[in-house]
Design an enzyme around this catalytic site. Structure first.
Site, PDB file in Angstrom:
ATOM      1  N   TRP A  59      17.810 -23.435  57.925  1.00  0.00           N
ATOM      2  CA  TRP A  59      18.233 -24.678  58.576  1.00  0.00           C
ATOM      3  C   TRP A  59      17.827 -25.922  57.797  1.00  0.00           C
ATOM      4  O   TRP A  59      18.260 -27.016  58.126  1.00  0.00           O
ATOM      5  CB  TRP A  59      17.589 -24.767  59.977  1.00  0.00           C
ATOM      6  N   GLY A  95      15.401 -18.163  52.702  1.00  0.00           N
ATOM      7  CA  GLY A  95      14.579 -18.308  53.899  1.00  0.00           C
ATOM      8  C   GLY A  95      13.137 -17.981  53.581  1.00  0.00           C
ATOM      9  O   GLY A  95      12.699 -18.075  52.426  1.00  0.00           O
ATOM     10  N   SER A  96      12.419 -17.561  54.595  1.00  0.00           N
ATOM     11  CA  SER A  96      10.977 -17.346  54.426  1.00  0.00           C
ATOM     12  C   SER A  96      10.701 -16.046  53.667  1.00  0.00           C
ATOM     13  O   SER A  96      11.505 -15.104  53.694  1.00  0.00           O
ATOM     14  CB  SER A  96      10.310 -17.302  55.796  1.00  0.00           C
ATOM     15  N   GLU A 134      16.008 -16.112  47.812  1.00  0.00           N
ATOM     16  CA  GLU A 134      15.441 -17.448  47.514  1.00  0.00           C
ATOM     17  C   GLU A 134      14.432 -17.713  48.617  1.00  0.00           C
ATOM     18  O   GLU A 134      14.825 -17.940  49.770  1.00  0.00           O
ATOM     19  CB  GLU A 134      16.538 -18.517  47.609  1.00  0.00           C
ATOM     20  N   LEU A 135      13.135 -17.734  48.285  1.00  0.00           N
ATOM     21  CA  LEU A 135      12.128 -17.727  49.348  1.00  0.00           C
ATOM     22  C   LEU A 135      11.260 -18.984  49.321  1.00  0.00           C
ATOM     23  O   LEU A 135      11.662 -20.023  48.820  1.00  0.00           O
ATOM     24  CB  LEU A 135      11.312 -16.441  49.234  1.00  0.00           C
ATOM     25  N   CYS A 164      11.984 -26.207  50.183  1.00  0.00           N
ATOM     26  CA  CYS A 164      11.314 -25.067  49.557  1.00  0.00           C
ATOM     27  C   CYS A 164      10.615 -25.478  48.270  1.00  0.00           C
ATOM     28  O   CYS A 164       9.585 -24.947  47.916  1.00  0.00           O
ATOM     29  CB  CYS A 164      12.328 -23.972  49.284  1.00  0.00           C
ATOM     30  N   GLU A 168       2.526 -21.605  52.718  1.00  0.00           N
ATOM     31  CA  GLU A 168       3.591 -22.605  52.847  1.00  0.00           C
ATOM     32  C   GLU A 168       3.560 -23.171  54.267  1.00  0.00           C
ATOM     33  O   GLU A 168       3.696 -22.431  55.243  1.00  0.00           O
ATOM     34  CB  GLU A 168       4.954 -21.953  52.583  1.00  0.00           C
TER      35      GLU A 168
HETATM   36  P1  NAD Z   1      13.754 -17.789  58.124  1.00  0.00           P
HETATM   37  O1  NAD Z   1      13.345 -16.778  57.127  1.00  0.00           O
HETATM   38  O2  NAD Z   1      13.097 -17.779  59.445  1.00  0.00           O
HETATM   39  O3  NAD Z   1      15.321 -17.662  58.421  1.00  0.00           O
HETATM   40  C1  NAD Z   1      16.281 -17.741  57.395  1.00  0.00           C
HETATM   41  C2  NAD Z   1      17.568 -17.063  57.869  1.00  0.00           C
HETATM   42  O4  NAD Z   1      17.306 -15.681  58.092  1.00  0.00           O
HETATM   43  C3  NAD Z   1      18.111 -17.598  59.192  1.00  0.00           C
HETATM   44  O5  NAD Z   1      19.520 -17.583  59.146  1.00  0.00           O
HETATM   45  C4  NAD Z   1      17.607 -16.571  60.196  1.00  0.00           C
HETATM   46  O6  NAD Z   1      18.405 -16.532  61.363  1.00  0.00           O
HETATM   47  C5  NAD Z   1      17.727 -15.293  59.405  1.00  0.00           C
HETATM   48  N1  NAD Z   1      16.852 -14.200  59.832  1.00  0.00           N
HETATM   49  C6  NAD Z   1      15.704 -14.268  60.555  1.00  0.00           C
HETATM   50  N2  NAD Z   1      15.188 -13.033  60.737  1.00  0.00           N
HETATM   51  C7  NAD Z   1      16.018 -12.173  60.097  1.00  0.00           C
HETATM   52  C8  NAD Z   1      16.010 -10.753  59.907  1.00  0.00           C
HETATM   53  N3  NAD Z   1      15.044  -9.985  60.394  1.00  0.00           N
HETATM   54  N4  NAD Z   1      17.004 -10.198  59.178  1.00  0.00           N
HETATM   55  C9  NAD Z   1      17.983 -10.968  58.650  1.00  0.00           C
HETATM   56  N5  NAD Z   1      18.049 -12.312  58.796  1.00  0.00           N
HETATM   57  C10 NAD Z   1      17.073 -12.910  59.522  1.00  0.00           C
HETATM   58  O7  NAD Z   1      13.610 -19.187  57.384  1.00  0.00           O
HETATM   59  P2  NAD Z   1      13.849 -20.624  57.991  1.00  0.00           P
HETATM   60  O8  NAD Z   1      12.718 -20.910  58.908  1.00  0.00           O
HETATM   61  O9  NAD Z   1      15.250 -20.740  58.521  1.00  0.00           O
HETATM   62  O10 NAD Z   1      13.764 -21.531  56.672  1.00  0.00           O
HETATM   63  C11 NAD Z   1      12.555 -21.928  56.125  1.00  0.00           C
HETATM   64  C12 NAD Z   1      12.177 -21.058  54.952  1.00  0.00           C
HETATM   65  O11 NAD Z   1      13.235 -21.038  54.005  1.00  0.00           O
HETATM   66  C13 NAD Z   1      10.984 -21.578  54.199  1.00  0.00           C
HETATM   67  O12 NAD Z   1      10.103 -20.518  53.912  1.00  0.00           O
HETATM   68  C14 NAD Z   1      11.588 -22.139  52.911  1.00  0.00           C
HETATM   69  O13 NAD Z   1      10.708 -22.168  51.832  1.00  0.00           O
HETATM   70  C15 NAD Z   1      12.724 -21.233  52.686  1.00  0.00           C
HETATM   71  N6  NAD Z   1      13.745 -21.853  51.825  1.00  0.00           N
HETATM   72  C16 NAD Z   1      13.814 -21.446  50.523  1.00  0.00           C
HETATM   73  C17 NAD Z   1      14.732 -22.036  49.666  1.00  0.00           C
HETATM   74  C18 NAD Z   1      14.818 -21.595  48.217  1.00  0.00           C
HETATM   75  O14 NAD Z   1      15.800 -21.928  47.585  1.00  0.00           O
HETATM   76  N7  NAD Z   1      13.862 -20.872  47.692  1.00  0.00           N
HETATM   77  C19 NAD Z   1      15.584 -23.038  50.123  1.00  0.00           C
HETATM   78  C20 NAD Z   1      15.483 -23.429  51.448  1.00  0.00           C
HETATM   79  C21 NAD Z   1      14.552 -22.823  52.303  1.00  0.00           C
END
Ligand code: NAD
Length: 490
Positions: free
Chosen positions: A158, A236-237, A258-259, A291, A392
């Protein structure tokens, strides 16, 4: 604050509601109140999207017709340009972006990066000649062709939703894949709009699908576990990334991750404008929810007290210049959710418990409008062993750590599970480049150089991910290579 139109799914070329017409409330971070409704996709909806994407990949010329793909992806870009106002509203209302942040990563950077991808499409190699080889009488003419990997599940966060959605959808479509985009539950509108653009642009049905729902894991897990999906591109995370890799192993899924990050900015003792370099390190942009933000500030021990004094004054001067929805000068709004606000606050409390000195902020600020506001916060007297320096936080919390010399700065920067990005500031560019080369991250900015662009590969070392997004490398992530050897008659 505007109420957003209902965010709808896009499956097999049709903009639709979820089965059973199920919806959920999208909560706006500025007020903590609902700002709109979104379709709440069921497993059956996700399955329908998978079938549509699989069928489009297996039965149409999408993967082989490069011109058709390019023309439609370009048309989608033009529709994005026409919709800038709507996209900006989505970034502000759904993702909590302040207006000053919209004109950067949320909209302008995403648009510029999209354009970069279109411009570099002609550089993608679809075939490479390896020449004739083999023992006499058994020679072959060999080449490698590069083909789309198949059906892609694109799972996005998000924080900067347009930018990340563009990075995945555009690269995968240009590569010839069909795509199921799964945006985060907090930002469904920024996913749904891709369905609208695809429909308006006249995409063949099934080539792009968009599904989302209230449960953060349901749709994503369905994509990860389904053998008809060939590749998961996830941002995501790190925790969810690891789970995806584990679950994806059952179907030998290609996974691209991409984490998270905990990037270090190293200000060397000869920094050309030390006061400015330190003051500009305040972690303000989008409330620190990036991120690649530089959330560890590393300064020379010999100038540590001076740096802390500069930073304390900078934060005090910054004061209340944040947190107003309509203020074009503001770069910082709320954090995304109640949960995220509580998480950030728990890290602030932890920092105090760990013995760090709070030099700015530290409080929650519901008085800013009822939403999820955390003050711009900074800690001094931090050691790299503290959890606030290692984990983080994904909020507006900066930690300031002293170092002895260049070697020590490199050691501290690298003493992290993460390896996404970082920065070095010095009057001596050669010295800075030497330091940068020793930092184990996917990008390093020197003297505030910009590492992020649509024509540059972006990604992480270590727990920050696997693979690269953007640039030609980003398109190549979605390609398989195939050797073709033609026997030459003796
Ligand atoms: P998140 O990992 O909670 O969620 C990311 C996505 O994964 C969402 O669409 C979520 O609905 C989905 N998801 C959640 N659980 C899942 C599962 N078990 N299986 C499959 N999909 C699942 O992350 P967030 O809170 O939305 O975003 C923040 C994180 O994203 C931070 O850790 C940040 O560093 C990272 N991020 C990284 C980059 C990069 O380019 N490295 C860019 C932006 C954000």
């Amino acid at each position: 604050m505007s109420t957003l139109p209902e965010a709808k799914l896009y499956i097999d070329g049709v903009i639709c509601r979820a089965s059973g017409d199920k919806t959920y409330d999208v909560i706006g971070p500025w007020t903590g109140e609902p700002v709109g409704k979104a379709a709440d996709a069921s497993e059956a909806d996700v399955d329908a999207a998978i079938v549509a994407a699989r069928t489009a990949f297996d039965t149409t010329d999408w993967s082989t017709n490069h011109q058709l793909r390019f023309d439609l992806v370009k048309k989608m870009y033009e529709l994005l340009l026409e919709d800038k106002e709507r996209v900006s509203t989505l970034a502000r209302v759904e993702a909590g972006a302040a207006i000053g942040a919209v004109s950067r990563a949320h909209l302008d950077m995403a648009v510029a990066c999209y354009k970069d991808m279109l411009d570099l499409f002609p550089q993608v190699k679809w075939e490479k000649d390896y020449g004739r080889k083999g023992p006499e009488g058994y020679k072959s003419d060999r080449k490698v062709v590069y083909e789309a990997v198949g059906v892609v599940g694109a799972i996005t966060p998000w924080n900067v939703p347009l930018y990340v959605n563009v990075g995945k959808v555009v690269s995968a479509l240009l590569a010839g894949c069909t795509v199921i985009l799964k945006p985060a539950p907090n930002t469904p509108g920024m996913g749904a709009i891709f369905g609208e653009w695809a429909e308006k642009a006249g995409f063949p049905k099934g080539v792009l699908n968009v599904v989302f729902g209230q449960d953060p894991a349901l749709a994503g897990e369905r994509l990860v576990n389904d053998p008809r999906v060939d590749l998961i591109s996830f941002t995501g995370s790190t925790g969810v990334g690891k789970r995806i890799m584990e679950q994806g192993a059952k179907t030998l899924k290609r996974v691209f991750l991409e984490l998270g990050g905990k990037s270090a900015k190293i200000v060397l003792d000869d920094a050309p404008n030390f006061a400015m370099d330190i003051a500009s390190s305040m972690l303000i942009f989008h409330a620190g929810q990036g991120c690649a933000v530089q959330s560890r500030l590393l300064v020379p021990k010999s100038r540590y007290a001076e740096a802390v004094a500069i930073l304390t004054k900078a934060y005090a001067g910054f004061g209340e210049n944040w947190g107003e929805f309509d203020n074009p000068g503001h770069m910082m709004g709320p954090v995304i959710s109640q949960r995220q606000m509580e998480r950030v606050k728990s890290y602030i409390d932890l920092g105090i418990e760990e013995g760090a000195t709070l030099i700015a902020g530290g409080k929650l600020r519901p008085d800013k409008g009822g939403g999820f506001f955390v003050e711009p916060t900074a800690f001094a007297d931090v050691t790299n062993e503290m959890r606030i320096a290692r984990e983080e936080i994904f909020g507006p919390v900066l930690v300031v750590i002293p170092f002895e010399d260049d070697d020590d700065a490199v050691r501290i920067a690298n003493d992290s599970d993460y390896g996404l990005s970082g920065g070095v500031v010095s009057a001596d560019v050669d010295r800075a480049v030497n330091v940068a080369k020793r930092i184990r991250t996917g990008s390093v900015s020197i003297n505030n150089g910009m590492c992020i662009a649509g024509d540059l590969p972006f990604g992480g070392y270590k727990a920050s991910g696997i693979g690269r997004e953007w640039g030609v490398e980003g398109i190549e992530e979605f390609l398989e290579s195939k050797v073709i050897a033609v026997g030459v008659p003796a």
